[in-house]
Motif scaffolding. Sequence first.
Motif, PDB file in Angstrom:
ATOM      1  N   ASN A 121      11.028  83.625  53.257  1.00 32.63           N
ATOM      2  CA  ASN A 121       9.629  83.264  53.435  1.00 32.63           C
ATOM      3  C   ASN A 121       8.954  83.059  52.084  1.00 32.63           C
ATOM      4  O   ASN A 121       9.243  83.766  51.114  1.00 32.63           O
ATOM      5  N   ALA A 122       8.026  82.111  52.001  1.00 31.39           N
ATOM      6  CA  ALA A 122       7.328  81.825  50.748  1.00 31.39           C
ATOM      7  C   ALA A 122       6.492  83.007  50.271  1.00 31.39           C
ATOM      8  O   ALA A 122       6.190  83.114  49.072  1.00 31.39           O
ATOM      9  N   GLU A 123       6.097  83.908  51.181  1.00 37.46           N
ATOM     10  CA  GLU A 123       5.301  85.072  50.811  1.00 37.46           C
ATOM     11  C   GLU A 123       6.161  86.284  50.467  1.00 37.46           C
ATOM     12  O   GLU A 123       5.632  87.381  50.238  1.00 37.46           O
ATOM     13  N   TYR A 124       7.467  86.112  50.396  1.00 41.93           N
ATOM     14  CA  TYR A 124       8.383  87.226  50.156  1.00 41.93           C
ATOM     15  C   TYR A 124       7.990  87.999  48.894  1.00 41.93           C
ATOM     16  O   TYR A 124       7.837  87.419  47.817  1.00 41.93           O
ATOM     17  N   ARG A 125       7.804  89.312  49.057  1.00 42.62           N
ATOM     18  CA  ARG A 125       7.457  90.243  47.991  1.00 42.62           C
ATOM     19  C   ARG A 125       6.097  89.969  47.350  1.00 42.62           C
ATOM     20  O   ARG A 125       5.838  90.460  46.250  1.00 42.62           O
ATOM     21  N   HIS A 126       5.232  89.220  48.014  1.00 41.81           N
ATOM     22  CA  HIS A 126       3.851  89.068  47.553  1.00 41.81           C
ATOM     23  C   HIS A 126       3.043  90.228  48.140  1.00 41.81           C
ATOM     24  O   HIS A 126       2.242  90.058  49.054  1.00 41.81           O
ATOM     25  N   TYR A 127       3.285  91.410  47.586  1.00 39.37           N
ATOM     26  CA  TYR A 127       2.718  92.617  48.159  1.00 39.37           C
ATOM     27  C   TYR A 127       1.233  92.749  47.832  1.00 39.37           C
ATOM     28  O   TYR A 127       0.735  92.214  46.837  1.00 39.37           O
ATOM     29  N   LEU A 128       0.546  93.533  48.665  1.00 40.64           N
ATOM     30  CA  LEU A 128      -0.872  93.807  48.494  1.00 40.64           C
ATOM     31  C   LEU A 128      -1.072  95.201  47.918  1.00 40.64           C
ATOM     32  O   LEU A 128      -0.224  96.087  48.078  1.00 40.64           O
ATOM     33  N   THR A 129      -2.194  95.397  47.268  1.00 37.73           N
ATOM     34  CA  THR A 129      -2.595  96.750  46.898  1.00 37.73           C
ATOM     35  C   THR A 129      -3.180  97.428  48.139  1.00 37.73           C
ATOM     36  O   THR A 129      -3.533  96.759  49.119  1.00 37.73           O
ATOM     37  N   PRO A 130      -3.281  98.752  48.130  1.00 40.11           N
ATOM     38  CA  PRO A 130      -3.919  99.414  49.280  1.00 40.11           C
ATOM     39  C   PRO A 130      -5.310  98.874  49.571  1.00 40.11           C
ATOM     40  O   PRO A 130      -5.683  98.698  50.735  1.00 40.11           O
ATOM     41  N   ALA A 131      -6.088  98.584  48.512  1.00 35.63           N
ATOM     42  CA  ALA A 131      -7.443  98.060  48.725  1.00 35.63           C
ATOM     43  C   ALA A 131      -7.393  96.670  49.345  1.00 35.63           C
ATOM     44  O   ALA A 131      -8.190  96.354  50.253  1.00 35.63           O
ATOM     45  N   GLN A 132      -6.464  95.835  48.899  1.00 32.18           N
ATOM     46  CA  GLN A 132      -6.328  94.495  49.474  1.00 32.18           C
ATOM     47  C   GLN A 132      -5.877  94.560  50.926  1.00 32.18           C
ATOM     48  O   GLN A 132      -6.369  93.815  51.779  1.00 32.18           O
ATOM     49  N   GLN A 133      -4.956  95.464  51.197  1.00 35.09           N
ATOM     50  CA  GLN A 133      -4.462  95.620  52.565  1.00 35.09           C
ATOM     51  C   GLN A 133      -5.570  96.078  53.495  1.00 35.09           C
ATOM     52  O   GLN A 133      -5.746  95.535  54.602  1.00 35.09           O
ATOM     53  N   ALA A 134      -6.353  97.065  53.054  1.00 37.04           N
ATOM     54  CA  ALA A 134      -7.443  97.574  53.880  1.00 37.04           C
ATOM     55  C   ALA A 134      -8.507  96.512  54.104  1.00 37.04           C
ATOM     56  O   ALA A 134      -9.065  96.385  55.205  1.00 37.04           O
ATOM     57  N   ALA A 135      -8.791  95.721  53.052  1.00 32.90           N
ATOM     58  CA  ALA A 135      -9.809  94.679  53.170  1.00 32.90           C
ATOM     59  C   ALA A 135      -9.362  93.568  54.107  1.00 32.90           C
ATOM     60  O   ALA A 135     -10.172  92.976  54.837  1.00 32.90           O
ATOM     61  N   ALA A 136      -8.066  93.278  54.103  1.00 35.68           N
ATOM     62  CA  ALA A 136      -7.554  92.186  54.926  1.00 35.68           C
ATOM     63  C   ALA A 136      -7.320  92.600  56.371  1.00 35.68           C
ATOM     64  O   ALA A 136      -7.553  91.808  57.300  1.00 35.68           O
ATOM     65  N   PHE A 137      -6.860  93.843  56.591  1.00 35.73           N
ATOM     66  CA  PHE A 137      -6.397  94.215  57.925  1.00 35.73           C
ATOM     67  C   PHE A 137      -7.008  95.499  58.474  1.00 35.73           C
ATOM     68  O   PHE A 137      -6.829  95.813  59.653  1.00 35.73           O
ATOM     69  N   GLY A 138      -7.692  96.270  57.664  1.00 35.35           N
ATOM     70  CA  GLY A 138      -8.263  97.523  58.140  1.00 35.35           C
ATOM     71  C   GLY A 138      -9.452  97.306  59.050  1.00 35.35           C
ATOM     72  O   GLY A 138      -9.930  96.176  59.237  1.00 35.35           O
ATOM     73  N   PRO A 139      -9.964  98.371  59.633  1.00 42.18           N
ATOM     74  CA  PRO A 139     -11.134  98.233  60.520  1.00 42.18           C
ATOM     75  C   PRO A 139     -12.346  97.766  59.735  1.00 42.18           C
ATOM     76  O   PRO A 139     -12.539  98.126  58.572  1.00 42.18           O
ATOM     77  N   THR A 140     -13.176  96.962  60.363  1.00 43.85           N
ATOM     78  CA  THR A 140     -14.404  96.487  59.725  1.00 43.85           C
ATOM     79  C   THR A 140     -15.477  97.561  59.801  1.00 43.85           C
ATOM     80  O   THR A 140     -15.397  98.497  60.619  1.00 43.85           O
ATOM     81  N   SER A 141     -16.485  97.422  58.975  1.00 42.11           N
ATOM     82  CA  SER A 141     -17.588  98.380  59.016  1.00 42.11           C
ATOM     83  C   SER A 141     -18.294  98.329  60.364  1.00 42.11           C
ATOM     84  O   SER A 141     -18.769  99.356  60.872  1.00 42.11           O
ATOM     85  N   THR A 142     -18.353  97.134  60.970  1.00 38.93           N
ATOM     86  CA  THR A 142     -18.976  97.007  62.299  1.00 38.93           C
ATOM     87  C   THR A 142     -18.164  97.747  63.349  1.00 38.93           C
ATOM     88  O   THR A 142     -18.721  98.453  64.211  1.00 38.93           O
ATOM     89  N   GLN A 143     -16.815  97.619  63.286  1.00 34.83           N
ATOM     90  CA  GLN A 143     -15.960  98.342  64.232  1.00 34.83           C
ATOM     91  C   GLN A 143     -16.143  99.843  64.081  1.00 34.83           C
ATOM     92  O   GLN A 143     -16.291 100.566  65.078  1.00 34.83           O
ATOM     93  N   LEU A 144     -16.135 100.324  62.852  1.00 32.51           N
ATOM     94  CA  LEU A 144     -16.285 101.754  62.620  1.00 32.51           C
ATOM     95  C   LEU A 144     -17.643 102.254  63.106  1.00 32.51           C
ATOM     96  O   LEU A 144     -17.742 103.333  63.705  1.00 32.51           O
ATOM     97  N   ARG A 145     -18.684 101.475  62.857  1.00 31.51           N
ATOM     98  CA  ARG A 145     -20.021 101.879  63.286  1.00 31.51           C
ATOM     99  C   ARG A 145     -20.093 101.977  64.804  1.00 31.51           C
ATOM    100  O   ARG A 145     -20.672 102.923  65.361  1.00 31.51           O
ATOM    101  N   LYS A 146     -19.496 101.019  65.505  1.00 27.48           N
ATOM    102  CA  LYS A 146     -19.517 101.044  66.972  1.00 27.48           C
ATOM    103  C   LYS A 146     -18.698 102.205  67.532  1.00 27.48           C
ATOM    104  O   LYS A 146     -19.095 102.858  68.502  1.00 27.48           O
ATOM    105  N   VAL A 147     -17.531 102.472  66.915  1.00 30.23           N
ATOM    106  CA  VAL A 147     -16.707 103.597  67.361  1.00 30.23           C
ATOM    107  C   VAL A 147     -17.441 104.906  67.137  1.00 30.23           C
ATOM    108  O   VAL A 147     -17.482 105.789  68.013  1.00 30.23           O
ATOM    109  N   ASP A 148     -18.024 105.050  65.955  1.00 28.76           N
ATOM    110  CA  ASP A 148     -18.780 106.270  65.662  1.00 28.76           C
ATOM    111  C   ASP A 148     -19.928 106.462  66.644  1.00 28.76           C
ATOM    112  O   ASP A 148     -20.182 107.577  67.135  1.00 28.76           O
ATOM    113  N   SER A 149     -20.653 105.374  66.930  1.00 25.39           N
ATOM    114  CA  SER A 149     -21.791 105.465  67.845  1.00 25.39           C
ATOM    115  C   SER A 149     -21.350 105.870  69.236  1.00 25.39           C
ATOM    116  O   SER A 149     -22.002 106.701  69.900  1.00 25.39           O
TER     117      SER A 149
END
Length: 678
Positions: A93-121
């Motif tokens: 794959n062209a993306e082979y070993r194009h790894y992300l940092t934890p911050a990049q991974q969280a920003a790309a795939f982690g829960p959004t602030s809106t999701q977290l706010r709704k879950v918390d509520s």
Amino acid sequence: MSNAASRRRGRLAGAVVPVIVAMAVGAFAISGPARAATASTRPLLGTHPRWATAAAGRGATPAATTVSAQVYLAGRDPSALAAYARAVSTPTNAEYRHYLTPAQQAAAFGPTSTQLRKVDSWLTGAGLRISGTTEQFVSVTGTAAAVGRAFSTQLREYQLAGHVYHAPDRNAAVPAGLAAAVLGVSGLDNAPQVSHVAGAPTPDGAKRVVRRSGGPPNLGLSPCSTYWGQQTPAKLPDAYGHSAPLPVCGYAPNQLRDAYGVAATGLTGKGVTVAIVGAYGSPTVESDANTFDQDNSFRQFGAGQFSEILTPTAWNSQSTCGGTAGWQPEESLDVEAVHTMAPAAKVLYVGANSCQDTDLLSASAAIVDQHLASIVTNSWDRDIFDTNGNDPVATIEAYTQLYEEGATEGIGFYFASGDCSTEDPAVVPNGLSCDAHSSEPQTTFPASDPWVTAVGATAIGIGAHDNYLFETGMGDSESTMRSGTSWASPLPGTFLFGAGGGTSNYFSQPPYQRGIVPDSLSRTLLTGGNSATAMREVPDVAMEGDLFAATLVGFTQPLPGGSPGFAEAGYGGTSVAVPLFAGVQADAQQAAGGVPIGFANPEIYQRYQRLGQAAFRDITDHPGGQTFALAIDEGMSDGVQGGSLFTLGADWMLHATAGYDDVTGVGSPAPGYLHSFR
């Protein structure tokens, strides 16, 4: 695995010491029922355990009862997470070993602030208190009444195996508007599942005594040999046409590095960090490892090379998990095995606060969220199908998602495939490492997850000059003497111990196994049924791990007489094999210039296809057409000679055959495997 205790995979030669059907996100699908939905809520299948029946009911849980639970988060785009994890792990794959940092991974795939706010509520609106939030889950506490309001169910009391536990009286549910944000929930029932802990019946004829030979005590088998075939019991009959030698006391680090060809490469894992996830922690693990290495003329840890993350004040569930001391042998085994194969690698031990899912997930998530290592080895597992109730889909999804997150960052997870063959209930009473609550033949989890590397085990013969003699599948059966002149029939005997593996009846076949795993395996379920589609096969690779051709481990422990002291013994199991292979992977990463291997399976299978036996030795039950066995002389009893014969390569329902097999996968790493990374 809601409130499920995970068992360690470690075995002491002579005394054995010591996870599920899941819904994979994205590329690796599963077989199983689809989730039902209503207009206002979405049910969370599996949250109502099958033991919570009307007949077992003991009334409503008091409304004020305190309950702790974890709500697993789906993130903003689970399908995209799986797709990117697959891309960075696939060599073509062209993306082979194009790894992300934890911050990049969280920003790309982690829960959004809106999701977290709704879950918390939603949770706080029901009266629950949020006690912690990570990328993976939200922890909450509150009363049983508040839990009922939040999850559209009622907690009731049920009797199970002489105890009373609370559980939802029907499947819990989440608001339909949060369906995309929530994977599921765990902790709504408080019934622990039985775990295997330190200590198991000693095999007949396997004597445990203290031996002294100028070094520390050895608490393993006696008599025994320091290498394969060194000694043979003089008074015991032949087996399979030749004499059977004594068991191996325990292979030392230099023997294993030489036999697998690692020492000749000069690779040491320098520049690589390997993390080990277990439960609790030992205060003497580093000093024990250095004492062990000194005694065996091996390189000790340097300053800052070993570290650990422990939170003793938060340890819990000790009685369920076999006690903190029950995990100590496994910790020492893992640390010393990784160090054996990668003596210059940094080793980080992360001790979960218990063997329960929430704590194991938290320990693993800390490694991913902070990128603490690129290789993570795990010597614990669980059964998917359990007589106390099958594991919830949500928990398994949470594990799978975590491994996908790790893959995007170049972190690979490695798991022991298990030590009771197929966990068949028919052999549970005899097997030394079987889960008494297994409800059907099955593969174990997380080893069966398509996003981890499952490591099976072999029995290796190492000669007088640390030379490789043979390797067969890890599977031991026991036969006893008959009239003092021959071995009881039929041989090979009663199954004791065998590498876990076989066909998952949950996870579909991942792309990297297509065209390599025979259809005769991938479409034949361990229950005897046939699958219309190819399924995930376990394991992927294998290394040394037999109980009687064992690996030496040393740690501080109670000595005969009760006083504590350092002692050594031979251990076996896939819990030996997985840290050994993790060490080999650290060497491979060093050979590749330090670039992380990440999720290794696509590359492992590609190397197997391209290089064959130059990269992986093809392991069979009868290498060279020979059956290997070991024998223990038990002396005279009532004038009759006694003894026990342990046949190797005798797994229960599984067979190590030419090509890919369900005991050793593609095989054990040959010297060419490491050379191929240079």
